[in-house]
Write a protein that holds these residues in place. Structure first.
Motif, mmCIF file in Angstrom:
data_model
loop_
_atom_site.group_PDB
_atom_site.id
_atom_site.type_symbol
_atom_site.label_atom_id
_atom_site.label_comp_id
_atom_site.label_asym_id
_atom_site.label_seq_id
_atom_site.Cartn_x
_atom_site.Cartn_y
_atom_site.Cartn_z
ATOM 1 N N TYR A 16 0.596 -1.252 0.258
ATOM 2 C CA TYR A 16 0.175 0.246 -0.320
ATOM 3 C C TYR A 16 0.444 1.225 -0.585
ATOM 4 C CZ TYR A 16 -4.673 -2.146 -0.123
ATOM 5 O OH TYR A 16 -5.823 -3.018 -0.345
ATOM 6 N N PRO A 17 1.911 1.158 0.561
ATOM 7 C CA PRO A 17 3.095 2.154 0.373
ATOM 8 C C PRO A 17 3.219 2.805 -1.131
ATOM 9 C CG PRO A 17 3.487 1.345 2.610
ATOM 10 C CD PRO A 17 2.771 0.733 1.747
ATOM 11 N N LEU A 18 3.712 1.923 -1.924
ATOM 12 C CA LEU A 18 3.802 1.524 -3.374
ATOM 13 C C LEU A 18 2.685 2.579 -3.858
ATOM 14 C CD1 LEU A 18 5.548 0.903 -5.991
ATOM 15 C CD2 LEU A 18 4.214 -1.246 -5.779
ATOM 16 N N PHE A 19 1.256 2.520 -3.692
ATOM 17 C CA PHE A 19 0.033 2.728 -4.304
ATOM 18 C C PHE A 19 0.026 4.188 -3.048
ATOM 19 C CE2 PHE A 19 -2.254 -1.459 -3.655
ATOM 20 C CZ PHE A 19 -1.728 -1.736 -4.785
ATOM 21 N N GLU A 20 1.006 4.432 -2.050
ATOM 22 C CA GLU A 20 0.711 5.846 -1.657
ATOM 23 C C GLU A 20 1.138 6.779 -2.457
ATOM 24 O OE1 GLU A 20 -1.765 8.661 -0.473
ATOM 25 O OE2 GLU A 20 -1.995 6.412 0.794
ATOM 26 N N ILE A 126 -7.095 -7.217 -11.141
ATOM 27 C CA ILE A 126 -5.570 -8.026 -12.157
ATOM 28 C C ILE A 126 -5.046 -8.572 -10.754
ATOM 29 C CG2 ILE A 126 -3.779 -8.187 -13.091
ATOM 30 C CD1 ILE A 126 -4.712 -6.293 -15.105
ATOM 31 N N TRP A 127 -5.189 -10.080 -10.895
ATOM 32 C CA TRP A 127 -4.566 -10.636 -9.517
ATOM 33 C C TRP A 127 -3.076 -10.385 -9.078
ATOM 34 C CZ3 TRP A 127 -6.470 -12.894 -5.288
ATOM 35 C CH2 TRP A 127 -5.972 -13.402 -4.732
ATOM 36 N N HIS A 128 -2.173 -9.682 -9.624
ATOM 37 C CA HIS A 128 -0.572 -9.699 -9.614
ATOM 38 C C HIS A 128 -0.551 -8.034 -9.622
ATOM 39 C CE1 HIS A 128 0.500 -13.739 -10.180
ATOM 40 N NE2 HIS A 128 0.766 -13.725 -9.342
ATOM 41 N N VAL A 129 -0.448 -7.316 -8.879
ATOM 42 C CA VAL A 129 -0.496 -5.662 -8.316
ATOM 43 C C VAL A 129 1.131 -5.267 -9.914
ATOM 44 C CG1 VAL A 129 0.573 -3.749 -7.172
ATOM 45 C CG2 VAL A 129 -0.404 -5.499 -5.950
ATOM 46 N N SER A 130 2.214 -5.956 -9.829
ATOM 47 C CA SER A 130 3.081 -5.887 -10.663
ATOM 48 C C SER A 130 2.364 -6.408 -12.745
ATOM 49 C CB SER A 130 3.990 -7.049 -10.512
ATOM 50 O OG SER A 130 4.365 -7.837 -10.543
ATOM 51 N N GLU A 131 1.159 -6.077 -12.665
ATOM 52 C CA GLU A 131 0.764 -6.441 -14.043
ATOM 53 C C GLU A 131 -0.351 -5.564 -14.257
ATOM 54 O OE1 GLU A 131 -0.877 -10.684 -13.723
ATOM 55 O OE2 GLU A 131 1.849 -11.829 -14.023
ATOM 56 N N ARG A 132 -0.641 -5.329 -13.422
ATOM 57 C CA ARG A 132 -1.299 -3.852 -13.368
ATOM 58 C C ARG A 132 -1.182 -2.469 -14.291
ATOM 59 N NH1 ARG A 132 -3.929 -3.746 -7.176
ATOM 60 N NH2 ARG A 132 -4.320 -6.053 -7.063
ATOM 61 N N ILE A 133 -2.722 -1.850 -15.003
ATOM 62 C CA ILE A 133 -1.697 -0.741 -14.847
ATOM 63 C C ILE A 133 -0.995 -0.012 -14.747
ATOM 64 C CG2 ILE A 133 -3.837 -1.521 -17.012
ATOM 65 C CD1 ILE A 133 -5.659 0.779 -16.473
ATOM 66 N N ASP A 134 -1.726 0.687 -13.595
ATOM 67 C CA ASP A 134 -0.540 2.004 -12.619
ATOM 68 C C ASP A 134 -1.401 1.315 -10.680
ATOM 69 O OD1 ASP A 134 -3.496 2.745 -11.992
ATOM 70 O OD2 ASP A 134 -3.684 4.061 -14.150
ATOM 71 N N PHE A 135 -0.402 2.102 -10.754
ATOM 72 C CA PHE A 135 -0.781 1.754 -9.323
ATOM 73 C C PHE A 135 -1.402 2.491 -8.284
ATOM 74 C CE2 PHE A 135 4.082 -0.349 -9.678
ATOM 75 C CZ PHE A 135 3.212 -1.098 -10.149
ATOM 76 N N HIS A 136 -1.907 3.591 -9.490
ATOM 77 C CA HIS A 136 -2.536 4.614 -8.455
ATOM 78 C C HIS A 136 -4.080 4.829 -9.064
ATOM 79 C CE1 HIS A 136 -2.978 7.054 -12.618
ATOM 80 N NE2 HIS A 136 -1.741 6.617 -12.388
ATOM 81 N N SER A 137 -4.885 3.803 -9.876
ATOM 82 C CA SER A 137 -6.420 3.433 -9.847
ATOM 83 C C SER A 137 -6.854 1.820 -9.445
ATOM 84 C CB SER A 137 -6.810 4.174 -11.418
ATOM 85 O OG SER A 137 -5.445 3.412 -12.065
ATOM 86 N N SER A 138 -7.958 1.761 -9.573
ATOM 87 C CA SER A 138 -8.669 0.600 -10.051
ATOM 88 C C SER A 138 -10.154 0.168 -10.172
ATOM 89 C CB SER A 138 -9.287 0.093 -8.508
ATOM 90 O OG SER A 138 -9.561 -1.461 -8.362
ATOM 91 N N PRO A 139 -9.539 -0.235 -11.869
ATOM 92 C CA PRO A 139 -10.635 0.304 -12.837
ATOM 93 C C PRO A 139 -11.953 -1.181 -12.363
ATOM 94 C CG PRO A 139 -8.019 -0.290 -14.099
ATOM 95 C CD PRO A 139 -8.617 -0.107 -12.252
ATOM 96 N N TYR A 233 -4.557 -6.367 -2.554
ATOM 97 C CA TYR A 233 -3.709 -5.375 -2.426
ATOM 98 C C TYR A 233 -5.175 -4.515 -3.603
ATOM 99 C CZ TYR A 233 -0.744 -8.978 -1.582
ATOM 100 O OH TYR A 233 0.370 -9.410 -0.609
ATOM 101 N N LEU A 234 -6.010 -4.145 -3.309
ATOM 102 C CA LEU A 234 -7.108 -2.780 -3.901
ATOM 103 C C LEU A 234 -7.068 -4.357 -4.551
ATOM 104 C CD1 LEU A 234 -5.048 0.159 -5.003
ATOM 105 C CD2 LEU A 234 -7.921 0.161 -3.546
ATOM 106 N N THR A 235 -7.212 -5.786 -4.659
ATOM 107 C CA THR A 235 -7.571 -6.987 -4.971
ATOM 108 C C THR A 235 -8.895 -6.876 -5.732
ATOM 109 O OG1 THR A 235 -5.862 -7.628 -4.579
ATOM 110 C CG2 THR A 235 -6.768 -8.893 -5.841
ATOM 111 N N LYS A 236 -9.557 -7.107 -4.308
ATOM 112 C CA LYS A 236 -11.255 -7.660 -3.938
ATOM 113 C C LYS A 236 -12.221 -6.267 -3.775
ATOM 114 C CE LYS A 236 -10.037 -11.569 -1.963
ATOM 115 N NZ LYS A 236 -9.617 -12.808 -0.909
ATOM 116 N N HIS A 237 -13.208 -6.553 -4.263
ATOM 117 C CA HIS A 237 -14.316 -5.767 -3.502
ATOM 118 C C HIS A 237 -15.561 -6.064 -3.837
ATOM 119 C CE1 HIS A 237 -10.547 -2.841 -4.981
ATOM 120 N NE2 HIS A 237 -10.976 -3.217 -6.014
#
Length: 256
Positions: A16-20, A126-139, A233-237
């Motif tokens: 989460y600090p990475l996201f912040e 997307i399960w793996h954080v490193s494979e997401r489009i960015d670290f500041h949003s959640s499509p 990690y902002l994974t499941k909502h």
């Protein structure tokens, strides 16, 4: 995955600090300004927790006290100080009674106690954080919110009460952005005081949020409340819109 493990990204307190920091970079604001903005966001949470008889940390703190690192408010995961972190070591429980209106009538439960679920959605990123489009949003969260509002036949402007999962401020900021809300919106994003101050009883915190929301809505039958839950990690909502008013059409579970 292997890349994340190699860089020590194995727990929420690291991820989460990475996201912040990504959020701060995306907004283009200075570190000190962003740090104080987190403090201001959470200061309002502590004020609510102070007056909540069920809060684990009923202590009001100023934005500066929350944001400033000190020997008693050390950094846990930069830029998060201790007072910005949820604490799971709490002794809390909550429950709700879930039934149909027919059964509630048979049980003799007065209609003034009834609260209805108007819309719901469960969605995963997307399960793996490193494979997401960015670290500041959640499509995924954005899609889920669009779905739950459509199902409930309402809009964010018609929501009176919110409880957004608040393990870290990044979740609040990403959700607030997805909702189209600005930092100066007068509506508070919690009804309990939030995980760092009310108490972070793991994912069961959301049960506390729902139970508290039920009380809010019983006392104001014409109002609506949105509760969100977050996993990993902002994974499941998980999202729910509630009201003491019955929905205009019968509730039909759906998977959007």
């Amino acid at each position: 995955n292997d890349v994340e493990r190699a860089h020590g990204m194995v727990a929420p307190i690291v991820t989460y600090p990475l996201f912040e920091n990504a959020l701060r970079h995306n907004m283009g604001i200075a570190l000190k300004e962003h740090q104080l903005a987190i403090g201001e966001l959470f200061a309002a949470f502590t004020e609510l927790a102070r007056d909540n008889p069920f809060a684990w940390f009923p202590t009001q703190r100023s934005a500066e006290e929350i944001a400033t690192p000190t020997p008693v408010n050390r950094y846990i995961g930069f830029p998060y100080t201790k007072y910005m972190n949820a604490v799971m070591q709490v002794n809390q429980s909550a429950s709700v009674l879930l039934t149909s209106d027919v059964k509630a009538s048979q049980l003799g439960i007065d209609e003034s106690r009834w609260v209805y679920l108007h819309g719901h959605c469960d969605v995963s990123e997307i399960w793996h954080v490193s494979e997401r489009i960015d670290f500041h949003s959640s499509p995924a969260l954005e899609a889920g919110l669009a779905s739950v509002f459509e199902m409930a036949g309402t809009t964010v402007d018609e929501i009176n009460h919110f409880d957004v999962y608040s393990c870290f401020s990044a979740v609040l900021e990403v959700t607030r952005k997805a909702l189209g809300m600005t930092p100066d919106d007068p509506r508070l994003l919690t009804v309990t005081g939030g995980l760092p101050y009310f108490g972070g009883a793991g994912n069961n915190y959301s049960m506390h949020a729902i139970a508290t929301m039920m009380d809010r809505l019983r006392s104001a039958p014409g109002e609506r409340g949105l509760v969100t839950a977050n996993g990993w990690y902002l994974t499941k909502h998980a999202l729910g819109i509630y009201s003491a008013m019955p929905p205009e059409s019968p509730f039909r579970p759906q998977d959007p």
